[in-house]
Structures are given as C-alpha cells and as structure tokens.
Write an enzyme that holds these catalytic residues in place. Structure first.
Site, PDB file in Angstrom:
ATOM      1  N   CYS A   1      -3.186  -7.817   7.307  1.00 24.63           N
ATOM      2  CA  CYS A   1      -3.266  -7.237   5.966  1.00 24.63           C
ATOM      3  C   CYS A   1      -4.685  -6.757   5.736  1.00 24.63           C
ATOM      4  CB  CYS A   1      -2.879  -8.254   4.892  1.00 24.63           C
ATOM      5  SG  CYS A   1      -2.835  -7.547   3.228  1.00 24.63           S
TER       6      CYS A   1
ATOM      7  N   GLU B   1      -6.243 -13.662 -28.076  1.00 22.08           N
ATOM      8  CA  GLU B   1      -5.393 -13.705 -26.884  1.00 22.08           C
ATOM      9  C   GLU B   1      -4.106 -14.468 -27.211  1.00 22.08           C
ATOM     10  OE1 GLU B   1      -3.395 -13.607 -23.601  1.00 22.08           O
ATOM     11  OE2 GLU B   1      -5.272 -12.467 -23.723  1.00 22.08           O
TER      12      GLU B   1
ATOM     13  N   CYS C   1      -4.972  -0.567 -17.458  1.00 21.20           N
ATOM     14  CA  CYS C   1      -4.410  -0.534 -16.104  1.00 21.20           C
ATOM     15  C   CYS C   1      -3.259   0.462 -16.018  1.00 21.20           C
ATOM     16  CB  CYS C   1      -3.947  -1.933 -15.685  1.00 21.20           C
ATOM     17  SG  CYS C   1      -2.731  -2.678 -16.798  1.00 21.20           S
TER      18      CYS C   1
ATOM     19  N   CYS D   1       0.853  -1.197   0.000  1.00 19.07           N
ATOM     20  CA  CYS D   1       0.000   0.000   0.000  1.00 19.07           C
ATOM     21  C   CYS D   1       0.886   1.243   0.000  1.00 19.07           C
ATOM     22  CB  CYS D   1      -0.899   0.043   1.237  1.00 19.07           C
ATOM     23  SG  CYS D   1      -2.076  -1.323   1.381  1.00 19.07           S
TER      24      CYS D   1
END
Length: 396
Positions: free
Chosen positions: A132, A282, A354, A58
């Site tokens: 976590c 793909e 992304c 994080c």
C-alpha cells in the site's frame, strides 16, 4: 488511424476527450485511438502499486503530481463556477505517499484464509493488500499480524471493519463487528497487543468501543495540547494535511481575539488558535468531552459546548460577539449554520471543507449575505484520490 486528445479529468477520475467522451485511466495529454488504445502523454505515469486500479483506495495513480494538483484546483474552481463564484485558487498542497495516519480497512475469513484491505471500486469484493502506497508504514505493518489474529477470532465468512490510527502512544486498533468471548480470545488479544506494542486494541460489538488493551490513556497532540483520543475518532488523514489546513486557518483567524470554532471535533483548530479565546461547538459527545478536558488541563481559554449545529446553529446575535468564526463541517456542509452566519457581523470566516460542492453552495449564501470570498487553499491529503479538502477565507 485518427486519435483524439484527453483534455481534462472528470470529478470521478475518468479522462475526458476534446469531443466529450470518457475513458478511464487516462490523463490529460494522452491520445486515444478509434480502437480505444491509449498513447500516454507527458502527465501519464506508471502506477506504483500492483493493486491499482482494482483497489478502491486510489483512483488517480496514473496521474503525475502536476496533473493531480491541477485536478484538485479545477474541482474547486468548477464547483464555485456552478454557483456563479470565482476567486483566487492557491496551488494545492499535496501529502506525500505513505503518510495516511488513519484508515478504515475491511477483513474477512474464508476457511483458513484471512483477507484485509480496501474494497474494489464500485464493488464489495475485498482486495487483500500485499502493498500500500498511501498507508503509513507503521499501519501497513499491522496487516500481517492482524491476519494471524483474525484467523482465530473471526467467524468464517464474517466481514468486519478495522479502524487503524496513529496516536501519541503508537498504533491504535478498533475492530467493529465481533464479540470474542472466552479466556483463549482474551489471551490472544493481549498477546497480540503486547507483541505489536499497540497503544490500544478496542472492540465494538455494536454498543460502542470497549478497550481490551490500553496500558496508558491514548492521546493525540493538537496545537501542542495532548487531547484524549476516543476510539474511532475523526482525525485529519495525514500530518501534512492537518498542518496545511491549520496554517491556513491561522493565517485567516490567528490574530482574532474571540473565535468561534464550529464543528470543532477534538479541537484541531481550537488549540491551533492558541492566542485566542475560543468557543468550540461540537455535536459528538465523546469528542467535545475530550476537547474540554484537554483545554482545562492545558489552561487554555476554551469554552466547549455539546451542541448539534444542524438542529441548533448559533444564532446571528450569538455570532456577532466573535472576531472570527471557523467552520469545519462534514461532507453535507453547514447549510443551517451558514444561514445564520450570512446575516451576522462576524468580520472574518475560515471555512474548512471536505466537499467542494457543498462548500460552493454555502459560499454562495455567504456572498449573498455580504461576505467576500478572498481565496481558497486546496489540500490533497488523500493521496491519488478524487477527494478534495480545502480552507477558504471570507471577509466582510
């Protein structure tokens, strides 16, 4: 003592003051004194995890959800602005804490001690996770049993990768970098898998994953279709993140007749478009074989094509046959395929990304080719991370 206000968060997570200085672990609305002391503002929250900020899992636990959401939207807006583009940026959709259904951790043994966790940010030092707040509880619960197993399986001072995922049948474990031999090792793995009720335990010695325990074939349900799940396969990080991206793609292309799903993976969007005839391209062999098998078993109108879209993108003439095109490339983007798309007649594009930077680069090529960027939906499925997912609509 004079103070200066933190006004934004930079791409890597540092707070930036109004005079351009960077201060880690600060939030917009914080005030920084001449001595570096921070007076927290309204968007600075107490990080929930004891391992923050050392753990590299994080980067933004000190931001509240309002400011994390703002950060995600600004990442997209800034990337587009760098290419001379602007559009509607929808409110980001955030995955809740403890919802990560896949993760890659690291494990190592030092004497009798086994450590499992993420590495420190910018370091190879391993954080041994005692808690976590991003992993699904079912996955975090495996860490203590894995420590006991690795105490007997891992060579001393060896570090391995541990891939964890949640499948339809339960928890799926893949360990890379060990070669446990002998009856004792086999019995230890079997006992561990049985006790933990695993869906699968696989090992990759460097030649590809081999299942050491898999009572029934492991699957993942995508768009209502049970798809065979190869060990270590890519999945959207959280169910909520997947649902947000699927909803956006359905909104863009759900009414189309013939659809091309490029960089299709296991078929996250292929099977979500259940009213359409879908071409799925793909490059990963195991993924496209799983997609084809699942589509055939479900009676879907799916044509799976084992095709490297970087080396052999669909040509403009091929793209002209489709009523909509869906793109979900890796972080590098889809430069080669976008070059062909820019000259095509495909009326609707759904671009899932992304990486805002490569998305913006590709968006600029599409817009120069005559497409219009209608809107972008950011998605924050890597909780408290600088990582941004998005779905975007382009039309002619």
């Amino acid at each position: 003592m004079s103070e200066v206000e933190v006004v934004r968060v930079a791409a890597r997570g540092d707070g930036v003051t109004s005079d351009g200085r960077h201060f880690p672990l600060t939030a917009p609305g914080d005030w920084v004194g001449e001595d570096g002391a921070v007076r927290p503002g309204p968007h600075h929250q107490t990080p929930p995890c004891r391992h923050f900020p050392g753990c590299g899992g994080c980067q933004l636990q000190h931001l509240d959800d309002e400011m994390w959401s703002h950060f995600l939207a600004e990442r997209v807006r800034t990337a587009l602005a760098a290419q001379g583009l602007e559009t509607e940026i929808r409110t980001p959709l955030l995955s809740p804490p403890r919802t990560r259904r896949r993760a890659t951790l690291h494990a190592e043994r030092r004497g009798k001690q086994v450590r499992i966790g993420f590495t420190e940010a910018g370091s190879h030092k391993l954080i041994d996770l005692a808690e976590c707040h991003v992993l699904a509880p079912e996955l975090f619960a495996l860490l203590a049993p894995l420590r006991r197993l690795f105490a007997t399986l891992l060579p001393d001072a060896r570090r391995v990768n541990v891939h964890l995922a949640l499948s339809d049948q339960g928890r799926d474990v893949l360990v890379e970098g060990i070669d446990p031999e002998g009856l004792a090792a086999a019995e230890a793995i079997t006992a561990f898998a049985q006790t933990e009720k695993l869906a699968r335990f696989a090992i990759d010695e460097g030649f590809g994953p081999t299942a050491r325990w898999e009572p029934v074939p492991v699957t993942i349900t995508l768009g209502g279709v049970a798809v065979p799940l190869p060990s270590g396969s890519f999945l959207q990080a959280t169910p909520e993140g997947e649902a947000a991206l699927v909803a956006a793609v359905r909104e863009i292309a759900g009414g189309a007749g013939a659809v091309a799903d490029l960089f299709a993976g296991l078929g996250t969007f292929t099977f979500a478009l259940n009213q359409a005839r879908v071409y799925a391209g793909e490059a990963a062999r195991d993924a496209i074989l799983s997609l084809k098998a699942a589509g055939g078993a479900a009676g879907r109108q799916v044509f799976g094509d084992h095709r490297d879209l970087f080396r052999r993108p669909l040509a403009t003439a091929e793209l002209d046959r489709f009523d909509a095109v869906v793109l979900d490339p890796p972080r590098a983007g889809a430069r080669e395929q976008v070059g062909e798309l820019a000259g095509s007649k495909a009326p609707i594009l759904a671009y899932v990304s992304c990486n805002p930077s490569t998305f913006a680069r590709d968006a600029e090529v599409l817009c120069k080719g005559g497409y219009r960027l209608e809107w972008v939906q950011p998605v924050g499925q890597f909780r408290w991370s600088t990582h941004v997912e998005l779905a975007a609509k382009f039309t002619r």
